[in-house]
Enzyme design. Structure first.
Site, mmCIF file in Angstrom:
data_model
loop_
_atom_site.group_PDB
_atom_site.id
_atom_site.type_symbol
_atom_site.label_atom_id
_atom_site.label_comp_id
_atom_site.label_asym_id
_atom_site.label_seq_id
_atom_site.Cartn_x
_atom_site.Cartn_y
_atom_site.Cartn_z
ATOM 1 N N SER A 155 0.833 -1.211 0.000
ATOM 2 C CA SER A 155 0.000 0.000 0.000
ATOM 3 C C SER A 155 0.863 1.255 0.000
ATOM 4 O O SER A 155 0.544 2.243 -0.670
ATOM 5 C CB SER A 155 -0.942 0.002 1.205
ATOM 6 O OG SER A 155 -0.228 -0.038 2.428
ATOM 7 N N TYR A 156 1.949 1.212 0.741
ATOM 8 C CA TYR A 156 2.885 2.331 0.780
ATOM 9 C C TYR A 156 3.487 2.569 -0.609
ATOM 10 O O TYR A 156 3.540 3.697 -1.100
ATOM 11 C CB TYR A 156 3.985 2.012 1.794
ATOM 12 C CG TYR A 156 5.047 3.064 1.969
ATOM 13 C CD1 TYR A 156 4.768 4.253 2.629
ATOM 14 C CD2 TYR A 156 6.348 2.848 1.507
ATOM 15 C CE1 TYR A 156 5.759 5.217 2.814
ATOM 16 C CE2 TYR A 156 7.334 3.799 1.698
ATOM 17 C CZ TYR A 156 7.036 4.973 2.352
ATOM 18 O OH TYR A 156 8.015 5.916 2.528
ATOM 19 N N ALA A 157 3.916 1.490 -1.265
ATOM 20 C CA ALA A 157 4.497 1.599 -2.599
ATOM 21 C C ALA A 157 3.472 2.134 -3.598
ATOM 22 O O ALA A 157 3.802 2.956 -4.461
ATOM 23 C CB ALA A 157 5.012 0.243 -3.056
#
Length: 253
Positions: A155-157
């Site tokens: 999700s961060y990426a």
């Protein structure tokens, strides 16, 4: 004359970690600051240290990066206080780092997208007219998590790669307005990274093994100096670029 004398810089997440290192680097070059975050006591402590050490004015504002109205208020307060905005630095981000993709919930994914991608979009949109007046600069923060597909960072990426795409389009659209938009992908030794190291030691070791210099970047001396360069007249020709500082570049612009 300092590089950014009497400029006004908004730094999201400016009370700790990379954000505070950025705030130090910009203040050292004479820029007044607007720093945002979720913890008032941390922001007030940062304001006190920055003003005492660098002699600049600092406006701390508690704001949730996922809240569109709160971001509109940050920009309005910045302009009311200083009358202009020269640089916007979208640094803040929250996510469920270390959580495998298949274990993510909709809420986990939304956390990263709203605190990162949406926050950058809202801040950029609201700051645009003032950056157009000042022929200013946007510096967005992405990550090697997206560039290289880091484990446990789905999700961060996704949020960070969305920010890179948003930045490329903004660089093309806003170039005629005299606004430069660039991206930094940092990896610095901060309190949060230290916590991540303790939680996920195997991932930490894999990460540092992939860094040519064998060390993490310093928030002020490595990342902050590059951000100052990108915000300065020295970088008047640089826009639409992604700069990766995974372990400190050794660059001293």
């Amino acid at each position: 004359m300092k590089r950014l004398q009497d400029n006004v810089t908004i730094i999201t997440g400016g009370g700790k970690g990379i954000g505070y290192g950025l705030a130090e680097a910009f203040a050292e070059e004479g820029s007044n600051l607007v720093i945002t975050g979720r913890t008032e006591s941390r922001l007030l402590a940062a304001k006190e240290r920055l003003e005492a050490q660098y002699g600049v004015e600092v406006l701390p504002i508690v704001a949730d990066g996922a809240d569109e109205e709160a971001i509109k208020s940050v920009v309005a307060q910045a302009v009311a206080k200083f009358g202009k905005i020269n640089t916007l630095v979208n640094n803040a981000q929250v996510s469920k780092s270390g959580l495998p993709l298949v274990e993510h919930s909709r809420e986990d994914f939304d956390l990263a997208i709203y605190s990162g991608l949406y926050a950058a979009f809202f801040y950029m949109r609201e700051c645009h007219p003032y950056l157009k007046e000042s022929h200013g600069s946007v510096i967005n923060f992405a990550s090697g998590a997206g560039l290289f597909g880091k484990l446990g960072q789905s999700s961060y990426a996704a949020a960070k790669e969305g920010i890179r795409g948003l930045s490329r389009v903004a660089a093309a659209e806003w170039g005629p307005d005299g606004i430069r938009v660039n991206v930094i992908c940092p990896l610095a030794m901060t309190e949060s990274l230290q916590q991540w190291r303790e939680q996920f030691p195997d991932l930490f070791e894999k990460t540092i093994q992939g860094i040519p210099l064998g060390r993490f970047a310093d928030p002020k001396e490595d990342i902050g100096r590059v951000a100052v360069f990108l915000a300065s007249e020295d970088a008047h020709y640089v826009t639409g670029e992604t700069i990766t500082l995974q372990g400190g570049s050794g660059l001293r612009p």
